[in-house]
Design a protein around this motif. Structure first.
Motif, short mmCIF file in Angstrom:
data_model
loop_
_atom_site.label_atom_id
_atom_site.label_comp_id
_atom_site.label_asym_id
_atom_site.label_seq_id
_atom_site.Cartn_x
_atom_site.Cartn_y
_atom_site.Cartn_z
N GLU A 259 -22.57 9.05 -0.95
CA GLU A 259 -22.79 9.67 -2.16
C GLU A 259 -21.22 9.22 -3.00
OE1 GLU A 259 -22.56 13.88 -2.03
OE2 GLU A 259 -23.63 14.11 -3.73
N GLU A 260 -20.40 9.29 -2.15
CA GLU A 260 -19.07 8.77 -2.78
C GLU A 260 -19.08 7.15 -3.21
OE1 GLU A 260 -16.13 12.01 -0.31
OE2 GLU A 260 -16.67 10.10 0.63
N ARG A 261 -19.49 6.40 -2.20
CA ARG A 261 -19.63 5.04 -2.58
C ARG A 261 -20.55 4.82 -3.81
NH1 ARG A 261 -19.93 -0.55 -0.38
NH2 ARG A 261 -18.48 0.04 1.19
N GLN A 262 -21.98 5.45 -3.64
CA GLN A 262 -22.56 5.22 -4.88
C GLN A 262 -22.22 5.68 -6.27
OE1 GLN A 262 -26.24 6.66 -3.37
NE2 GLN A 262 -27.09 4.85 -2.40
N GLY A 263 -21.26 6.82 -6.17
CA GLY A 263 -20.56 7.35 -7.14
C GLY A 263 -19.37 6.68 -7.73
N GLY A 264 -19.31 5.43 -7.21
CA GLY A 264 -18.20 4.57 -7.50
C GLY A 264 -16.61 5.26 -7.11
N LYS A 265 -16.58 6.03 -6.05
CA LYS A 265 -15.39 6.60 -5.83
C LYS A 265 -14.81 6.18 -4.46
CE LYS A 265 -16.59 11.30 -7.88
NZ LYS A 265 -17.80 11.96 -7.40
N MET A 266 -15.09 5.31 -4.12
CA MET A 266 -14.85 4.83 -2.78
C MET A 266 -13.64 4.61 -2.50
SD MET A 266 -16.13 1.33 -0.89
CE MET A 266 -14.92 0.04 -0.34
N TYR A 267 -13.01 3.82 -3.37
CA TYR A 267 -11.43 3.40 -3.51
C TYR A 267 -10.65 4.72 -3.53
CZ TYR A 267 -12.96 -1.37 -3.73
OH TYR A 267 -13.63 -2.54 -3.45
N ASP A 268 -11.33 5.59 -4.40
CA ASP A 268 -10.20 6.94 -4.51
C ASP A 268 -10.30 7.46 -3.01
OD1 ASP A 268 -9.72 5.95 -7.20
OD2 ASP A 268 -11.09 7.58 -8.08
N VAL A 269 -11.36 7.55 -2.66
CA VAL A 269 -11.56 8.57 -1.45
C VAL A 269 -10.73 7.80 -0.19
CG1 VAL A 269 -13.09 9.18 0.47
CG2 VAL A 269 -13.94 9.49 -1.82
N LEU A 270 -10.64 6.51 -0.14
CA LEU A 270 -9.83 5.76 0.82
C LEU A 270 -8.47 5.99 0.78
CD1 LEU A 270 -11.94 2.50 1.46
CD2 LEU A 270 -12.07 4.56 2.92
N THR A 271 -8.21 5.94 -0.59
CA THR A 271 -6.78 6.08 -1.16
C THR A 271 -6.24 7.54 -0.63
OG1 THR A 271 -7.13 4.43 -2.85
CG2 THR A 271 -4.83 5.80 -3.04
N THR A 272 -6.96 8.41 -0.94
CA THR A 272 -6.56 9.75 -0.89
C THR A 272 -6.63 10.06 0.70
OG1 THR A 272 -7.77 10.56 -2.82
CG2 THR A 272 -7.19 12.33 -1.15
N GLN A 273 -7.25 9.74 1.59
CA GLN A 273 -7.50 10.03 2.88
C GLN A 273 -6.14 9.16 3.66
OE1 GLN A 273 -11.34 8.58 4.28
NE2 GLN A 273 -12.18 10.48 3.88
N ILE A 274 -5.76 8.05 3.10
CA ILE A 274 -4.85 7.31 3.74
C ILE A 274 -3.48 7.88 3.50
CG2 ILE A 274 -3.36 5.27 3.51
CD1 ILE A 274 -5.41 4.39 5.33
N LYS A 275 -3.25 8.35 2.20
CA LYS A 275 -2.13 8.51 1.90
C LYS A 275 -1.74 9.88 2.16
CE LYS A 275 -0.79 5.93 -1.87
NZ LYS A 275 -0.78 5.68 -3.34
N ASN A 276 -2.70 10.92 2.32
CA ASN A 276 -2.61 12.14 2.77
C ASN A 276 -2.46 12.28 4.33
OD1 ASN A 276 -2.76 13.22 0.44
ND2 ASN A 276 -4.83 13.82 0.48
N SER A 277 -3.20 11.53 5.00
CA SER A 277 -3.05 11.48 6.72
C SER A 277 -2.07 10.70 7.24
CB SER A 277 -4.57 10.64 7.13
OG SER A 277 -5.60 10.90 6.52
N LEU A 278 -1.32 9.87 6.32
CA LEU A 278 -0.14 9.05 6.79
C LEU A 278 1.06 9.79 6.13
CD1 LEU A 278 -1.50 5.51 6.80
CD2 LEU A 278 -1.07 6.93 8.83
N LYS A 279 1.04 10.81 5.71
CA LYS A 279 2.03 11.64 4.83
C LYS A 279 3.30 11.68 5.91
CE LYS A 279 3.06 15.17 1.67
NZ LYS A 279 3.93 15.88 2.26
N ASP A 280 4.50 11.29 5.33
CA ASP A 280 5.72 11.47 6.34
C ASP A 280 5.65 10.63 7.50
OD1 ASP A 280 6.76 13.11 4.29
OD2 ASP A 280 5.91 14.75 5.18
N ILE A 281 4.96 9.60 7.45
CA ILE A 281 4.94 8.66 8.93
C ILE A 281 5.64 7.56 8.38
CG2 ILE A 281 3.37 7.40 10.18
CD1 ILE A 281 1.54 9.85 10.63
N SER A 282 6.54 7.03 9.24
CA SER A 282 7.71 6.04 8.71
C SER A 282 7.02 4.51 9.19
CB SER A 282 8.72 6.36 9.91
OG SER A 282 8.47 5.85 11.13
#
Ligand code: PEP
Length: 252
Positions: free
Chosen positions: A132-155
């Motif tokens: 649904e996210e891919r077809q809705g053109g949200k793939m890059y946003d979703v990946l960006t959010t997941q990466i940024k939040n999951s790697l928060k404060d990791i050096s």
């Protein structure tokens, strides 16, 4: 040069005896593999025995999940400390099944990653978009959010112990693999994100695995892509012959 990694996620499959049988078969058939890192992730109850059987071999053992506290009143949970205690070197976090079935969010996944790093364990961090996210053109946003939040404060230094796994949710367990081009496009995007979040060295050194219906028949094409550094394999990792062939991928 990034050393390839082939990891098998056994999910909720196999008794201790069955796990040992598969682990010992792989130990023999893959004994000569030196150019690829091999990781298997059995169920919790088999981890100790499998790690014992594989000690000193070229196959590392991963847990499929953990809780981000060392000890305490957390009924039913298993901590990085305990995983290390029984011989695990890696742990998967953020798998889409944990996100979807158990409602795990990026913040919790980030806490697990940090707790694992604190015990010197290596993290296999999964991210990926739904259909649904891919077809809705949200793939890059979703990946960006997941990466940024999951790697928060990791050096940047800690990134040496993080392995990313791009797993488009629509390709997991469905038999539908992302095409080589679709996978490469996402991997190149993720590497670019790492460059912005950290530096070119981290972006260049981080291994990014592809996951989603990887089989002997499609692994070679995927592994030929520049930014695909390995695969996280579900279903096909349960069969010794298939997983061995995936480990012995051929890149022309
Ligand atoms: C997985 O569980 O990480 C996975 C990719 O599963 P499958 O290979 O079965 O699609």
């Amino acid at each position: 040069m990034r050393k390839p990694i082939i990891a098998g996620n056994w999910k909720l499959h196999k008794t201790v005896a069955e796990s040992l049988e598969l682990a010992n078969t792989l130990k023999t058939s893959l004994a000569g593999t030196t150019d690829t890192e091999i990781i298997i992730a059995p169920v919790f109850t088999a981890l100790g025995k499998v790690a014992e059987a594989l000690a000193g071999s070229n196959i590392a053992v991963a847990a499929q999940n953990c809780y981000p506290e060392a000890t305490g009143a957390f009924t039913g949970e298993v901590s990085p400390l305990l995983l290390k205690d029984i011989g695990c070197s890696h742990c998967i976090v953020g798998h889409s099944e944990r996100r979807q079935i158990f409602g795990e969010a990026d913040q919790f996944i980030n806490a697990k990653a940090k707790a694992l790093l604190a015990e010197n364990l290596k993290v296999i961090l999964c991210i990926g978009e739904t259909l649904e996210e891919r077809q809705g053109g949200k793939m890059y946003d979703v990946l960006t959010t997941q990466i940024k939040n999951s790697l928060k404060d990791i050096s940047a230094a800690d990134m040496q112990n993080i392995i990313l796994a791009y797993e488009p949710v629509w390709a997991i367990g469905t038999g539908q693999t992302a095409s080589d081009e679709q996978a490469e496009e996402a991997h190149a995007f993720l590497r670019g994100l790492l460059q912005g979040m950290f530096d070119p060295e981290v972006a260049e050194a981080t291994r990014i695995l592809y996951g989603g219906s990887v089989k002997p028949a499609n692994v070679d094409g995927l592994m030929a892509q520049e930014d695909i550094d390995g695969t996280l394999v579900g279903g096909a990792s349960l069969k010794a012959e298939d997983f061995s062939r995936i480990v012995q991928f051929k890149c022309s």
